[in-house]
Motif scaffolding. Structure first.
Motif, short mmCIF file in Angstrom:
data_model
loop_
_atom_site.label_atom_id
_atom_site.label_comp_id
_atom_site.label_asym_id
_atom_site.label_seq_id
_atom_site.Cartn_x
_atom_site.Cartn_y
_atom_site.Cartn_z
N LEU A 284 0.82 -1.21 0.00
CA LEU A 284 0.00 0.00 0.00
C LEU A 284 0.86 1.26 0.00
O LEU A 284 0.52 2.25 -0.68
CB LEU A 284 -0.94 0.01 1.20
CG LEU A 284 -1.89 1.21 1.28
CD1 LEU A 284 -2.80 1.27 0.06
CD2 LEU A 284 -2.71 1.19 2.56
N ALA A 285 1.95 1.24 0.73
CA ALA A 285 2.84 2.41 0.74
C ALA A 285 3.33 2.73 -0.66
O ALA A 285 3.35 3.89 -1.09
CB ALA A 285 4.00 2.17 1.69
N GLU A 286 3.70 1.69 -1.42
CA GLU A 286 4.16 1.90 -2.78
C GLU A 286 2.99 2.33 -3.68
O GLU A 286 3.16 3.18 -4.57
CB GLU A 286 4.79 0.61 -3.31
CG GLU A 286 5.39 0.73 -4.71
CD GLU A 286 6.50 1.78 -4.81
OE1 GLU A 286 6.64 2.38 -5.89
OE2 GLU A 286 7.19 2.00 -3.78
N TYR A 287 1.83 1.73 -3.45
CA TYR A 287 0.63 2.07 -4.24
C TYR A 287 0.29 3.55 -4.07
O TYR A 287 -0.07 4.23 -5.04
CB TYR A 287 -0.52 1.18 -3.77
CG TYR A 287 -1.75 1.19 -4.64
CD1 TYR A 287 -1.86 0.37 -5.74
CD2 TYR A 287 -2.83 2.02 -4.33
CE1 TYR A 287 -2.99 0.35 -6.54
CE2 TYR A 287 -3.97 2.02 -5.11
CZ TYR A 287 -4.05 1.18 -6.22
OH TYR A 287 -5.18 1.18 -6.99
N VAL A 288 0.39 4.05 -2.85
CA VAL A 288 0.10 5.46 -2.58
C VAL A 288 1.11 6.36 -3.28
O VAL A 288 0.76 7.40 -3.84
CB VAL A 288 0.05 5.72 -1.06
CG1 VAL A 288 0.06 7.22 -0.77
CG2 VAL A 288 -1.18 5.06 -0.45
#
Length: 554
Positions: A284-288
């Motif tokens: 999720l951190a990368e997706y954001v």
């Protein structure tokens, strides 16, 4: 006091005049002749509001708002109806709800025979080999005996069956499903789960609790994109008809993909905050980083974890054993070392952490980890949430406000569980169960939801539950643990501005005022003018999201 009213009048007039300047575009729609509870603290009732580009541009008296009307402005006469800000639901399993609407319904089955017959009748209309799922059964409806695979095996010879209890923390598999999953008497209990076994034969009864359910879920076929889209459409229509304008969905990455498809097609009719599993925080951190955090219709950035199970399944984590199951005090559904590490890491990445905790020991453990994460990662507006916060120690109640942790709770659970909770945990522990009053008095932030499909996605029922605490069996007409009742206004705020705050949207949602999004619900009765026991009889007449009429009662 006269000076205060004068200032308010001047401010209101300025707001109206700002919208009526010669260069200002006229509203697209005016809603008039209503009684509007704006949700703004200490504000008087309004009669009308004006909408343009999905936002409220003015709100005030009928006469004031009528001055804003342009040649193409549509006018909707609400005939004296009661209007409130759009209801939000801080905790749903939205896609599961969409699928459940087309699955077998066992929620109100009152006997083993009715339970079994409903499954048999549903199976008759399913193609052979198709999985029979859904259910939402409650074994307390027939006295507490857990169902067994023998109840349904002969009725479902051609279908694998896996039907869950309403809390989602245990399910019944028939023999065909157990065989497909490779579960037999030699299968060990997985960490964080239990395979219930016959005490004499040691064979699985068909009941799987918490992580043991994953043994079946992992071999079940995935729904197609078309099936997912259909489920989402069903869920959306169902929620909008009940006045829900936004949901916080405790789902997965596949659910987020479904919502993004709908958004791309222009098919989102209500707002979604899509929360994904905590164990995927790095993804999720990368997706954001790559995609931002969405927009005002569809957002992401939240992560959901689990400490324990549920009260109904005797897997919520307590300090002392259960009264009716003294061999257990519950369990941790997630390895606590891994869970602690995920929480701290996700918080360090500025992601929004929300974690399920039901038993008092689970809540204490989670509050401690939240405190540790805040100390390690430094001050910021993180808004940690505890989902359910169901059974608390007195000391824990005070810690919510001290740590800035939001209690994300589901009031309908109180009037449902209240039928039988005392036999699980005794008379002393229930004193701080669903402690709405105590949490508010301690200045904790409170957000309300349903946990659909565990409970109905009906905010009016949730408000009724929080205000009356009258259990569904009629046994507590003055309220179950009545000391924890809250007022109607407090319950309304928990479903509106409280949920907006829980999702970092208090500047755009939660109250009806200029420059906020035009999300509101029209009701058949003024909730403040009726006996609270009659709240379940109030009808949703109209649901407006972003200025769009997403539901109109027929």
């Amino acid at each position: 006091m006269r000076a205060v009213f004068l200032i308010l009048a001047i401010f209101a007039s300025f707001a109206i005049l700002a919208c009526t300047s010669s260069n200002s575009p006229r509203p697209e729609t005016i809603y008039t002749n209503a009684s509007i509870w704006t949700g703004v603290p200490n504000a008087a009732r309004a009669q009308a509001l004006a909408v343009r580009n999905g936002e409220i541009v003015a709100i005030g008296s009928n006469a004031e708002i009528a001055k804003l009307r342009g040649e193409s402005t549509a006018v909707v006469d609400l005939n004296g109806a009661f209007v409130v800000p759009g209801f939000m639901d801080s905790h749903t399993h939205f896609m599961s709800g969409g699928f459940q609407l087309a699955s077998v319904d066992l929620r109100d089955a009152k006997s083993p025979e009715e339970f079994s017959q409903r499954i048999a009748d549903f199976a008759k209309n399913l193609p052979q080999g198709r999985w029979l799922t859904g259910g939402d059964w409650d074994h307390e409806m027939w006295g507490g005996e857990l169902p067994r695979r023998e109840w349904i095996d002969q009725l479902t010879p051609h279908h694998p069956v896996f039907v869950n209890r309403l809390d989602g923390h245990m399910a019944l598999a028939n023999s065909k499903a157990l065989q497909l999953a490779g579960i037999d008497r030699n299968t060990p209990d997985p960490e964080g789960g239990t395979i219930v076994r016959d005490p004499q034969t040691k064979e699985p009864t068909g009941i799987l609790k918490d992580e043991a359910m994953s043994l079946v879920y992992r071999i079940m076929p995935d729904a197609s994109e078309a099936e997912q889209d259909e489920a989402f459409a069903r869920a959306s229509a169902h929620a909008l008809a009940r006045g829900v304008t936004q949901v916080h969905d405790m789902g997965g990455w596949g659910d987020l993909a479904t919502y993004r498809r709908a958004h791309t097609r222009g098919d989102l009719k209500l707002r979604i905050y899509s929360v994904v599993p905590l164990g995927t925080w790095a993804k999720l951190a990368e997706y954001v980083k790559q995609n931002g955090r969405g927009d005002e219709w569809l957002r992401w950035g939240g992560l959901k974890g689990f400490v324990d199970g549920s009260l109904g399944s005797t897997t919520a984590w307590f300090y002392q054993p259960y009264e009716d199951a003294p061999e257990t005090s519950g369990l941790m559904t997630t390895d606590t070392t891994a869970l602690r590490n995920w929480i701290i890491a996700a918080d360090s990445a500025s992601l929004h952490v929300v974690v399920h905790a039901i038993g008092e020991r689970a809540n204490d453990w989670l509050l401690n980890v939240y405190s540790e994460a805040a100390q390690k990662n430094g001050a910021r507006d993180r808004r940690f949430r505890i989902e359910h916060a169901q059974h608390l120690t007195r000391a824990a109640i005070a810690r919510f406000a001290e740590l800035g942790v939001i209690a994300s709770m589901q009031p309908y659970h109180a009037i449902d569980d209240g039928r039988w909770a005392v036999k699980r945990i005794g008379t002393e522990r229930i004193k701080t169960t669903y402690a709405f009053r105590s949490l508010i008095d301690s200045k904790a932030a409170l957000a309300f939801g349903s946990d659909w499909t565990v409970a109905p996605i009906e905010p009016l029922l949730g408000i009724y539950a929080a205000v009356t605490r009258r259990t569904t069996d009629g046994a507590n007409p003055n309220g179950w643990v009545p000391e924890e009742k809250i007022t109607l206004e407090e319950a309304l705020r928990a479903y509106t501005s409280g949920d907006a705050y829980a999702g970092f949207q208090e500047n755009r949602l939660g109250t009806l005022e200029p420059n906020k999004l035009a999300d509101f619900v029209v009701l058949s009765e003024d909730l403040f003018a009726i006996d609270p026991v009659n709240i379940p009889n109030v009808r949703v007449l109209r649901t407006v999201v972003g200025g769009r009429e997403s539901f109109i009662a027929q």
